[in-house]
Design a protein around this motif. Structure first.
Motif, PDB file in Angstrom:
ATOM      1  N   LYS A 215     -49.069  -9.013 -97.714  1.00 17.13           N
ATOM      2  CA  LYS A 215     -49.891 -10.409 -97.675  1.00 17.13           C
ATOM      3  C   LYS A 215     -49.619 -11.135 -96.762  1.00 17.13           C
ATOM      4  O   LYS A 215     -48.100 -11.549 -96.582  1.00 17.13           O
ATOM      5  CB  LYS A 215     -49.927 -10.835 -99.135  1.00 17.13           C
ATOM      6  CG  LYS A 215     -50.631  -9.909-100.261  1.00 17.13           C
ATOM      7  CD  LYS A 215     -50.586 -10.456-101.473  1.00 17.13           C
ATOM      8  CE  LYS A 215     -51.195  -9.495-102.339  1.00 17.13           C
ATOM      9  NZ  LYS A 215     -51.217 -10.411-103.858  1.00 17.13           N
ATOM     10  N   SER A 216     -50.289 -11.745 -95.893  1.00 14.90           N
ATOM     11  CA  SER A 216     -50.240 -12.966 -95.157  1.00 14.90           C
ATOM     12  C   SER A 216     -50.086 -14.306 -95.803  1.00 14.90           C
ATOM     13  O   SER A 216     -50.208 -14.189 -97.140  1.00 14.90           O
ATOM     14  CB  SER A 216     -51.160 -13.185 -93.982  1.00 14.90           C
ATOM     15  OG  SER A 216     -52.320 -13.663 -94.721  1.00 14.90           O
ATOM     16  N   VAL A 217     -49.784 -15.308 -95.381  1.00  9.14           N
ATOM     17  CA  VAL A 217     -49.604 -16.848 -95.990  1.00  9.14           C
ATOM     18  C   VAL A 217     -50.866 -17.060 -96.658  1.00  9.14           C
ATOM     19  O   VAL A 217     -50.975 -17.651 -97.596  1.00  9.14           O
ATOM     20  CB  VAL A 217     -49.018 -17.539 -95.049  1.00  9.14           C
ATOM     21  CG1 VAL A 217     -47.523 -17.621 -94.648  1.00  9.14           C
ATOM     22  CG2 VAL A 217     -49.925 -17.806 -93.885  1.00  9.14           C
ATOM     23  N   ASN A 218     -52.026 -16.454 -95.954  1.00  7.90           N
ATOM     24  CA  ASN A 218     -53.535 -16.856 -96.793  1.00  7.90           C
ATOM     25  C   ASN A 218     -53.861 -15.589 -97.471  1.00  7.90           C
ATOM     26  O   ASN A 218     -55.142 -15.640 -97.746  1.00  7.90           O
ATOM     27  CB  ASN A 218     -54.489 -17.030 -95.248  1.00  7.90           C
ATOM     28  CG  ASN A 218     -53.948 -18.489 -94.728  1.00  7.90           C
ATOM     29  OD1 ASN A 218     -53.637 -19.341 -95.175  1.00  7.90           O
ATOM     30  ND2 ASN A 218     -53.894 -18.316 -93.287  1.00  7.90           N
ATOM     31  N   GLY A 219     -53.166 -14.750 -97.751  1.00 12.13           N
ATOM     32  CA  GLY A 219     -53.471 -13.751 -98.521  1.00 12.13           C
ATOM     33  C   GLY A 219     -54.157 -12.633 -97.757  1.00 12.13           C
ATOM     34  O   GLY A 219     -54.769 -11.480 -98.652  1.00 12.13           O
ATOM     35  N   GLU A 220     -54.179 -12.209 -96.644  1.00  6.66           N
ATOM     36  CA  GLU A 220     -54.597 -11.394 -95.788  1.00  6.66           C
ATOM     37  C   GLU A 220     -53.931 -10.180 -96.018  1.00  6.66           C
ATOM     38  O   GLU A 220     -52.683 -10.369 -95.894  1.00  6.66           O
ATOM     39  CB  GLU A 220     -54.822 -11.628 -94.357  1.00  6.66           C
ATOM     40  CG  GLU A 220     -56.122 -12.887 -93.715  1.00  6.66           C
ATOM     41  CD  GLU A 220     -57.414 -12.341 -94.275  1.00  6.66           C
ATOM     42  OE1 GLU A 220     -57.642 -11.246 -94.084  1.00  6.66           O
ATOM     43  OE2 GLU A 220     -58.233 -13.244 -94.807  1.00  6.66           O
ATOM     44  N   LEU A 221     -54.435  -8.963 -96.156  1.00  7.42           N
ATOM     45  CA  LEU A 221     -53.603  -7.707 -96.145  1.00  7.42           C
ATOM     46  C   LEU A 221     -53.334  -7.171 -94.746  1.00  7.42           C
ATOM     47  O   LEU A 221     -54.163  -7.004 -93.917  1.00  7.42           O
ATOM     48  CB  LEU A 221     -54.409  -6.606 -96.866  1.00  7.42           C
ATOM     49  CG  LEU A 221     -54.596  -7.095 -98.461  1.00  7.42           C
ATOM     50  CD1 LEU A 221     -55.275  -5.967 -99.212  1.00  7.42           C
ATOM     51  CD2 LEU A 221     -53.217  -7.264 -98.990  1.00  7.42           C
TER      52      LEU A 221
END
Length: 258
Positions: A215-221
């Motif tokens: 997960k990225s810092v913004n919740g992107e996979l």
């Protein structure tokens, strides 16, 4: 997706300088597969390098050169406007120094992993990447000396570019670093760039180990496949975290220590 290959565990090691002590190398070394050894430009000195090599030899840990920009004051984390020729020369200089010290202990330098700003510039500036590859190509004799770079969703493009120089790549992920939505490490200028929570670090390590999206810092996979996993020795949680991740990688039925 389940992990089906061995993932090595690496850490940045030997980053003391003279009387100034950085990290806890003696505690970290027994738990890792690969040691990224500072070569004097961002940290370390000849005696520190020599002692770090001996420690790696005692624990049968593979040694990699960890060259950087000539920036002791900034710990190699500041960008420097160097020409491609300068980058090639400074990488050869630092790796060559470590190779000489290693030869004195009947050891080898098995790969190269640039440090700090040079590591980041390598992926943001193709000329810097090419210059580093040229340095490694010149250092290779009978054996390949792979280049360790940050794994991103674009591994294949970087692999193809490295092959044009006759260089192989080792793709690295970070257990204790946050990723931006583009699949690159989040800049250390942000307070959330380095995980301080042990649970976050272990969860990200587990995802990498299983070949799952992180997960990225913004919740992107993010689909990022790695060959090696890094934990930083200067992280306050480093010793505890490395022990946990060592256990995690060992429990993977497809994984064994190198």
């Amino acid at each position: 997706m389940t992990g089906t290959k061995t993932i090595s565990l690496n850490a940045d090691i030997g980053e003391s300088f003279g009387a100034w002590v950085m990290g806890a190398d003696e505690l970290i070394m027994p738990h890792i597969d690969c040691a990224n050894v500072a070569c004097g430009f961002h940290a370390a000195d000849p005696l520190t390098m020599s002692r770090t090599l001996q420690l790696a030899k005692e624990h049968k840990v593979s040694v990699g050169a960890h060259p950087s920009y000539p920036d002791l004051v900034g710990f190699g984390r500041r960008h420097m406007a160097c020409s491609a020729e300068e980058v090639t020369a400074m990488v050869q200089y630092q790796v060559g120094a470590l190779q000489a010290l290693a030869a004195g202990r009947q050891m080898s330098v098995d790969y190269v992993k640039p440090h700090g700003a040079l590591y980041n510039d390598m992926l943001s500036d193709g000329n810097t990447f090419d210059a580093i590859c040229e340095a490694i190509k010149a250092l290779q004799r009978d054996d390949q000396v792979p280049l360790m770079i940050m794994a991103t969703p674009h591994n294949q493009a970087w692999r193809k570019r490295a092959e044009e120089h006759g260089v192989t790549l080792i793709f690295e992920g970070f257990a204790d670093r946050a990723y931006d939505d583009n699949g690159h490490l989040r800049s250390r200028q942000y307070s959330d760039a380095v995980f301080q929570n042990d649970e976050q670090i272990i969860e990200q390590a587990q995802r990498f180990n299983n070949g799952e999206k992180i997960k990225s810092v913004n919740g992107e996979l993010l689909d990022i496949q790695i060959d090696s996993l890094c934990v930083h020795g200067d992280n306050p949680q480093a010793i505890s975290t490395i022990k946990h991740i060592r256990s995690l990688l060992t429990k993977n039925p497809e994984s064994n220590n190198q």
